[in-house]
Design an enzyme around this catalytic site. Structure first.
Site, PDB file in Angstrom:
ATOM      1  N   ASP A  63      -3.151   8.502  -1.154  1.00  0.00           N
ATOM      2  CA  ASP A  63      -3.479   7.317  -0.137  1.00  0.00           C
ATOM      3  C   ASP A  63      -4.982   7.270  -0.404  1.00  0.00           C
ATOM      4  O   ASP A  63      -5.253   5.856  -0.500  1.00  0.00           O
ATOM      5  CB  ASP A  63      -3.333   7.860   1.201  1.00  0.00           C
ATOM      6  CG  ASP A  63      -3.866   7.036   2.380  1.00  0.00           C
ATOM      7  OD1 ASP A  63      -3.611   5.738   2.170  1.00  0.00           O
ATOM      8  OD2 ASP A  63      -4.289   7.468   3.359  1.00  0.00           O
ATOM      9  N   GLU A 120       1.224   6.023  13.089  1.00  0.00           N
ATOM     10  CA  GLU A 120      -0.074   5.673  13.448  1.00  0.00           C
ATOM     11  C   GLU A 120      -0.385   4.114  13.673  1.00  0.00           C
ATOM     12  O   GLU A 120      -1.062   3.699  14.805  1.00  0.00           O
ATOM     13  CB  GLU A 120      -1.136   5.897  12.103  1.00  0.00           C
ATOM     14  CG  GLU A 120      -2.704   5.974  12.747  1.00  0.00           C
ATOM     15  CD  GLU A 120      -3.611   6.328  11.512  1.00  0.00           C
ATOM     16  OE1 GLU A 120      -4.601   5.391  11.656  1.00  0.00           O
ATOM     17  OE2 GLU A 120      -3.000   6.943  10.795  1.00  0.00           O
ATOM     18  N   ASP A 121       0.310   3.210  13.112  1.00  0.00           N
ATOM     19  CA  ASP A 121       0.018   1.864  12.976  1.00  0.00           C
ATOM     20  C   ASP A 121       1.142   1.041  13.296  1.00  0.00           C
ATOM     21  O   ASP A 121       0.860  -0.255  13.851  1.00  0.00           O
ATOM     22  CB  ASP A 121      -0.354   1.346  11.669  1.00  0.00           C
ATOM     23  CG  ASP A 121      -1.598   1.898  11.164  1.00  0.00           C
ATOM     24  OD1 ASP A 121      -2.446   2.556  11.847  1.00  0.00           O
ATOM     25  OD2 ASP A 121      -1.991   2.002   9.946  1.00  0.00           O
ATOM     26  N   HIS A 125       0.999  -1.122  -0.097  1.00  0.00           N
ATOM     27  CA  HIS A 125       0.146  -0.073   0.018  1.00  0.00           C
ATOM     28  C   HIS A 125       0.923   1.465  -0.019  1.00  0.00           C
ATOM     29  O   HIS A 125       0.948   2.165  -0.902  1.00  0.00           O
ATOM     30  CB  HIS A 125      -0.984  -0.003   1.145  1.00  0.00           C
ATOM     31  CG  HIS A 125      -1.646   1.190   1.321  1.00  0.00           C
ATOM     32  ND1 HIS A 125      -2.512   1.711   0.568  1.00  0.00           N
ATOM     33  CD2 HIS A 125      -1.530   2.216   2.433  1.00  0.00           C
ATOM     34  CE1 HIS A 125      -3.085   3.031   0.893  1.00  0.00           C
ATOM     35  NE2 HIS A 125      -2.443   3.357   2.253  1.00  0.00           N
ATOM     36  N   HIS A 181       3.822   7.007   5.570  1.00  0.00           N
ATOM     37  CA  HIS A 181       2.571   7.536   5.985  1.00  0.00           C
ATOM     38  C   HIS A 181       1.926   6.984   6.976  1.00  0.00           C
ATOM     39  O   HIS A 181       0.969   7.558   7.738  1.00  0.00           O
ATOM     40  CB  HIS A 181       1.809   8.073   4.882  1.00  0.00           C
ATOM     41  CG  HIS A 181       0.800   6.999   4.156  1.00  0.00           C
ATOM     42  ND1 HIS A 181       1.309   6.234   3.177  1.00  0.00           N
ATOM     43  CD2 HIS A 181      -0.427   6.673   4.407  1.00  0.00           C
ATOM     44  CE1 HIS A 181       0.402   5.300   2.945  1.00  0.00           C
ATOM     45  NE2 HIS A 181      -0.593   5.744   3.784  1.00  0.00           N
ATOM     46  N   ASP A 182       1.879   5.510   7.266  1.00  0.00           N
ATOM     47  CA  ASP A 182       1.226   4.772   8.209  1.00  0.00           C
ATOM     48  C   ASP A 182       1.923   4.305   9.191  1.00  0.00           C
ATOM     49  O   ASP A 182       1.512   3.602  10.302  1.00  0.00           O
ATOM     50  CB  ASP A 182       0.338   3.634   7.482  1.00  0.00           C
ATOM     51  CG  ASP A 182      -0.785   4.157   6.871  1.00  0.00           C
ATOM     52  OD1 ASP A 182      -1.208   5.103   7.297  1.00  0.00           O
ATOM     53  OD2 ASP A 182      -1.553   3.302   5.758  1.00  0.00           O
TER      54      ASP A 182
END
Length: 744
Positions: free
Chosen positions: A160, A98-99, A69, A94-95
């Site tokens: 995204d 957060e993750d 992704h 980018h993630d």
């Protein structure tokens, strides 16, 4: 219907997966090749390895490794938006914050503060305490706060979102509805505003694929069936143009046809109330020229002149974005001409530079802007957003709504008395214009002169209007003004002014309450005032004082309170009121039933939303309201996009239970030739042949055309669809369409 198409099962081995990830990473490096400076390749590799390591145990819903992704998002940033190395690094990471276990400090240490700031803008807010908001709205506000400092945040966010839309098939149905609605409500208009037309179009088409699958498939099928015929027509249309341009010594150009998007065809069908076959401009012809910059306008108009000599133009369809480019930088000349066989064709004329700005939007705009000193329309737009974001008072949902109406709609250009251009959203009024000049002028505005004619403050402006504002020192904003203005700036200034006014009046109420409590021997303190706020169900202490001052709260009721020491205790209710469970009564005599798939599959009570009047067989979703329990809406309801994009967490997946005993009220609208016996034929078919009960029928005939509205009770969508097909088959009937019974 749980998904749009059968999803191929994911079945790569670990070795194949590794190979595929490396292939995608190398493709990204190839795409970045021309932009890589010394040391950049190592940085991109480091970001890729950091992201791959952080996400190594994670999988997407489709079964693929999660790292595919971020890689795909980085690729969209480079290839489709035209961004560079820094943005690719941010897209890859980018993630992570957060993750995964990666922190913002880690990112800053490895890649510097610029990358960390962008990643922070892209990281969702994990919990929102405020009741007046939702996570979606709050996260969107956060993205916008960063947007004005660094537009790359929103561009990466759009990449995204586009990749999420492209891979939405593997998601659950309710998630598909929520994401598709949010996309069409906010992200597609935002892509349009950023000048990313291809991305905007694809987002709209993909959203429609999930929100209105039947219509989407039907239009896609018809487009595919007519493709060969269209191609032949485009070639026939283009041939003489090509010859004429070459004869005029214009040799460096590109000319091609392209079909309109499914979503824009559907919009045309709805707005103009026509069938697919009647949408005249299913395709557009694009001519891309390559003159020197200083001769761009002249060359575009010259080509326009050559084309309109050959084909007759429609005067009201000329769009001149050369003299006045759109605020997202878009420049072009559009005209619609009558082609062979009596078909209208849209022709777009632009240069290569304009085409790159149209395809790559903001990123290309900054590339061409380097060295230019004038403040661009983008910069003005960011400045306006910055000003509104400075007002932190608005709750996020109001903010999202206001942002959409103020900043994401089409814009108009109007003039001050001195001839300066002001840019306002479509639908803006004279009062909006007054506030855009200065908040003091807005607050004292009593009217305006538009093109030297006197108009009221609510007068809607049109592009090209010249406006002079008339003020009075006695004028003050009032509550009604909020319904007159559309711009966020005007709304926030009016709210500020009303609050100030309210505060002055509330001081009087506070004094009255203080005296009353003193007479009763009760302290004027936080506990007692809060008890009264709860008792009178006001939103705040300020509201309580205000309502006391304007006498909508009568303090006589205070005698029902108990006084314990110096504290007020509210009166006990005699008997608790049982809340009514909402349910939908139908003429079938039974309550309607829905099966809700979730924790349990019991039949539960619900109400049908009046805004769209669903019937069994419609694609629907359940929405948990604050006061009326579960409401069922059609997925193509006019309010669906707003509800799903604001309150996705309240959506419940719903499916109709089969029950042929219950009838549902719906409506159809019929237009046809006013011939003898036509009404008789219609009622015979409905009541006699199909045994459907008619609830109400109104017919109006004028100049040989009749329009009929019929409200009737059907069992399900199948029955309604069959009725529509059979009515259309009657001679003299021009169109039959369903409408929502409430909106007749």
């Amino acid at each position: 219907m749980d998904s749009i198409a059968a999803i191929p099962k994911y079945n790569l081995t670990e070795a194949q997966e590794r190979k595929e990830i490396i292939r995608q990473y190398r493709a990204l490096l190839r795409a970045l090749k021309t932009k890589l400076k010394k040391g950049d390749k190592e940085l991109v590799r480091h970001a890729f390895e950091m992201a791959a390591e952080a996400h190594k145990t994670m999988r997407r819903k489709s079964g693929e490794p999660y790292i595919t992704h971020p890689l795909a998002v980085a690729m969209i940033c480079v290839e489709e938006i035209g961004l560079g190395v820094r943005s690719s690094i941010c897209a890859l990471l980018h993630d992570t914050v957060e993750d995964t276990d990666v922190t913002l400090e880690d990112v800053e240490r490895e890649f510097g503060s610029e990358v960390a700031r962008i990643i922070d803008g892209l990281t969702k807010i994990s919990n929102v305490v405020d009741n007046n908001t939702t996570q979606q709205a709050e996260n969107f506000k956060k993205i916008l706060l960063t947007l004005t400092d660094d537009p790359r945040v929103i561009l990466i966010k759009l990449a995204d979102r586009l990749h999420n839309m492209r891979t939405l098939d593997s998601m659950k149905r309710e998630k598909q509805l929520k994401i598709a609605s949010e996309t069409v409500y906010v992200y597609a208009p935002l892509a349009h505003r950023m000048g990313l037309y291809a991305i905007k179009t694809e987002m709209e088409d993909l959203s429609m694929k999930y929100l209105e699958p039947d219509t989407y498939r039907e239009i896609a099928r018809k487009l595919s069936e007519t493709k060969r015929e269209r191609t032949r027509y485009i070639n026939e249309f283009i041939r003489p143009i090509r010859e004429r341009l070459e004869a005029a010594n214009i040799t460096d150009f590109d000319i091609h046809g392209r079909p309109k998007s499914i979503h824009s065809i559907w919009n045309k069908m709805r707005k103009k109330d026509v069938s697919f076959d009647e949408v005249y401009d299913l395709f557009a012809i694009r001519i891309i020229l390559n003159p020197p910059v200083e001769r761009e306008k002249e060359e575009c108009w010259r080509v326009y002149s050559l084309i309109t000599d050959m084909y007759n133009p429609s005067p009201e369809r000329l769009r001149d974005w050369l003299s006045n480019p759109k605020s997202n930088g878009y420049e072009a000349l559009h005209t619609t001409v009558m082609g062979p066989l009596g078909k209208w064709v849209e022709v777009q004329i632009r240069t290569r530079r304009m085409n790159e700005i149209a395809e790559k939007g903001l990123a290309a705009h900054y590339k061409y802007k380097e060295g230019a000193t004038d403040e661009s329309r983008f910069d003005q737009w960011f400045a306006q957003i910055r000003e509104v974001l400075g007002n932190q008072d608005t709750n996020s949902i109001d903010f999202l709504q206001e942002f959409k109406t103020s900043f994401l709609t089409e814009e108009i250009y109007v003039y001050t008395p001195k001839g300066d251009v002001k840019m306002l959203p479509k639908g803006a009024t004279a009062l909006d214009f007054a506030f855009s000049v200065h908040s003091d002028i807005g607050s004292r505005c009593i009217g305006a002169k538009v093109n030297h004619k006197l108009v009221p403050i609510g007068h809607k402006l049109r592009s090209g209007d010249q406006i002079e504002i008339i003020t009075s020192s006695k004028q003050r904003p009032n509550e009604d003004w909020l319904n007159i203005v559309v711009t966020a700036k005007a709304k926030s200034k009016i709210k500020d002014s009303l609050k100030e006014e309210k505060r002055k009046i509330a001081d009087e109420g506070k004094y009255l309450l203080q005296r009353k409590l003193e007479q009763m021997g009760v302290a004027f303190n936080v506990h007692n005032v809060d008890e009264l706020v709860n008792f009178y169900k006001t939103q705040s202490q300020l509201d309580l004082f205000y309502k006391i001052a304007i006498k909508t709260i009568d303090l006589k009721e205070l005698k029902e309170f108990q006084i314990i020491g110096d504290r007020l205790e509210p009166p006990r209710p005699v008997k608790p009121v049982e809340p009514l469970v909402p349910q939908d009564k139908t003429p079938g005599g039974k309550d309607s039933e829905l099966i809700i798939f979730g924790e349990s599959s019991d039949k539960i009570l619900y109400t049908l939303a009046n805004c769209c009047k669903p019937i069994p067989g419609d694609d629907v979703f359940g929405f948990i309201t604050a006061t009326e329990g579960l409401k069922i809406h059609r997925t193509n309801c006019p309010n669906a996009a707003r509800l799903l994009s604001h309150y996705g967490h309240r959506v419940v997946k719903t499916k109709w239970a089969k029950n042929k005993e219950i009838s549902f009220l719906t409506g159809i609208r019929i237009i046809g030739l006013d011939d003898v016996g036509v009404i008789n034929k219609i009622t015979n078919l409905i009541s006699g042949e199909m045994r459907i009960n008619i609830s109400a029928l109104t017919i109006e005939a004028e100049e040989g055309i009749f329009r009929g509205n019929i409200r009737l009770y059907v069992h399900d969508k199948e029955e309604l669809d069959e009725l529509v097909i059979r009515l259309k088959a009657l001679t003299g009937i021009q169109s039959v369409e369903r409408y929502d019974a409430e909106s007749a």
